[in-house]
Design an enzyme around this catalytic site. Structure first.
Site, PDB file in Angstrom:
ATOM      1  CB  CYS A 262      -8.463   2.572 -12.428  1.00 35.57           C
ATOM      2  SG  CYS A 262      -9.287   1.639 -13.586  1.00 35.57           S
TER       3      CYS A 262
ATOM      4  CG  HIS B 208     -10.833  -4.645 -22.756  1.00 35.13           C
ATOM      5  ND1 HIS B 208     -11.240  -3.542 -23.658  1.00 35.13           N
ATOM      6  CD2 HIS B 208     -11.749  -5.564 -23.083  1.00 35.13           C
ATOM      7  CE1 HIS B 208     -12.413  -3.749 -23.998  1.00 35.13           C
ATOM      8  NE2 HIS B 208     -12.770  -4.816 -23.987  1.00 35.13           N
TER       9      HIS B 208
ATOM     10  CB  CYS C  60     -16.101   1.750 -14.394  1.00 36.48           C
ATOM     11  SG  CYS C  60     -15.441   3.258 -13.530  1.00 36.48           S
TER      12      CYS C  60
ATOM     13  CG  HIS D 191     -14.149   0.741 -26.410  1.00 31.58           C
ATOM     14  ND1 HIS D 191     -14.905   0.838 -25.240  1.00 31.58           N
ATOM     15  CD2 HIS D 191     -12.868   0.264 -26.143  1.00 31.58           C
ATOM     16  CE1 HIS D 191     -14.073   0.423 -24.206  1.00 31.58           C
ATOM     17  NE2 HIS D 191     -12.737   0.070 -24.864  1.00 31.58           N
TER      18      HIS D 191
ATOM     19  CD  GLU E 136     -16.247   4.125 -21.608  1.00 31.06           C
ATOM     20  OE1 GLU E 136     -16.641   5.282 -21.633  1.00 31.06           O
ATOM     21  OE2 GLU E 136     -15.254   3.647 -21.425  1.00 31.06           O
TER      22      GLU E 136
ATOM     23  CG  ASN F   1      -6.586   2.095 -20.051  1.00 34.28           C
ATOM     24  OD1 ASN F   1      -5.496   1.997 -19.512  1.00 34.28           O
ATOM     25  ND2 ASN F   1      -7.399   1.166 -19.835  1.00 34.28           N
TER      26      ASN F   1
ATOM     27  CB  SER G 279      -7.563  -3.465 -17.752  1.00 33.49           C
ATOM     28  OG  SER G 279      -6.949  -3.315 -18.858  1.00 33.49           O
TER      29      SER G 279
END
Length: 319
Positions: free
Chosen positions: A18, A47, A103, A131, A133, A232, A275
């Site tokens: 992405c 990741h 990001c 996680h 994030e 993801n 990723s």
């Protein structure tokens, strides 16, 4: 020698990198070019072990915390997942050359949480405990200011009332369906809760899940290319299983394929997490192609043209 059996392969598009991942990798590579090796990176930049090992070979040194970074003027890059505010504060205190690869879509969630906090709302974060994030988002506000929920059951156990001023934000890499279930539970219990103007799950996560949904019920098995610690990518595997595919596996390299799940299949779905580089998809297809005669059909459900600029301290020319 008998001919190989034919296998119909449905290749998801979009898949793989992405814009946020491309930007993060570019940041490390530009830093290496501009400042020379070593460049320190706090946590995995993204990741994917293949990507990380490639950057290591170019001169990146990955560390867990800033106390592992020497005071030698080398830059330190923060990963695409974002970091708690304490991390850049520590870097500034030590006069480290910090480069933020967070990001922009994660940064959007950070800013939303801060705005809700300034408006005296209690902030609820929908995400997975532990996680990076989630740790980064919770670390934007004082300890205890953000309450994490992972499921509708967690929502039922929240200590708030319908009269409380509440707001929610979400991790960007969740399953769209899982997130919807938790958000619906929040809205049912707290009708006045404030959410994002646009959903926090990023476009790439949504697009990759929609592509998997499009073909999961049509195939005998599914391969998701990505790392086990990629949220993801894990969600893509779950989406395939939930939408009619009886056998889905998450693999990083061709050597990780469980061939027992691919015996006697006639159709296969293939995608890659945000990723995972395309070269790994090609490697997987080459390995499957050694056993089957592949007939590949690319199924496109969205077109992506998003890009993000590099941080200013990498765009500026060296004096």
């Amino acid at each position: 020698m008998s001919a190989k059996p034919t296998l119909k392969v449905f290749l998801c598009a979009p898949r793989g990198f992405c814009a946020g991942v491309v930007r993060a990798i570019d940041i490390v590579e530009h830093a290496l070019h501009k400042f020379g090796a070593p460049v320190y990176v706090r946590h995995e930049i993204v990741h994917n072990r293949y990507v990380v090992e490639g950057l290591k070979r170019k001169g990146a040194i990955f560390v867990e915390e800033l106390d592992e970074v020497p005071d030698n003027g080398a830059p330190v890059v923060f990963s695409a997942h974002g970091v708690p505010k304490a991390v850049p504060a520590e870097a500034e205190q030590r006069n480290l050359l910090a480069i933020d690869a967070t990001c922009p879509l994660v940064t959007k969630v950070h800013r939303e949480a801060e705005i809700h906090f300034r408006r005296d709302r209690k902030v609820i974060l929908v995400g997975h405990k532990g996680h990076p994030e989630v740790i980064g988002t919770m670390g934007q506000l004082p300890e205890g200011a953000v309450t994490l929920v992972e499921s509708a059951e967690d929502v039922a156990a929240l200590p708030f009332t319908a009269e409380d001023a509440l707001a929610f934000v979400t991790q960007t890499t969740l399953s769209v369906d899982d997130m919807a279930a938790v958000v619906n539970a929040l809205k049912a219990r707290f009708p006045q809760i404030v959410g994002p103007h646009r959903q926090d799950i990023c476009y790439a996560t949504t697009n990759r899940q929609e592509a998997v949904k499009e073909i999961a019920h049509k195939v005998d098995a599914f391969i998701v290319v990505g790392s086990p610690n990629s949220s993801n990518s894990q969600r893509l595997k779950e989406v395939a299983e939930r939408n009619g595919c009886r056998s889905a596996q998450l693999v990083l390299r061709a050597s990780d394929i469980d061939w027992s799940q691919l015996q006697d299949i006639r159709s296969l779905g293939v995608t890659a997490g945000a990723s995972a580089p395309e070269i790994l998809v090609e490697e997987i297809l080459a390995a499957v192609g050694e056993k089957y005669e592949l007939v590949i059909d690319t199924v496109t459900t969205a077109t992506e043209d998003v890009s993000f600029p590099l941080p200013r301290n990498l765009r500026e020319k060296v004096a």
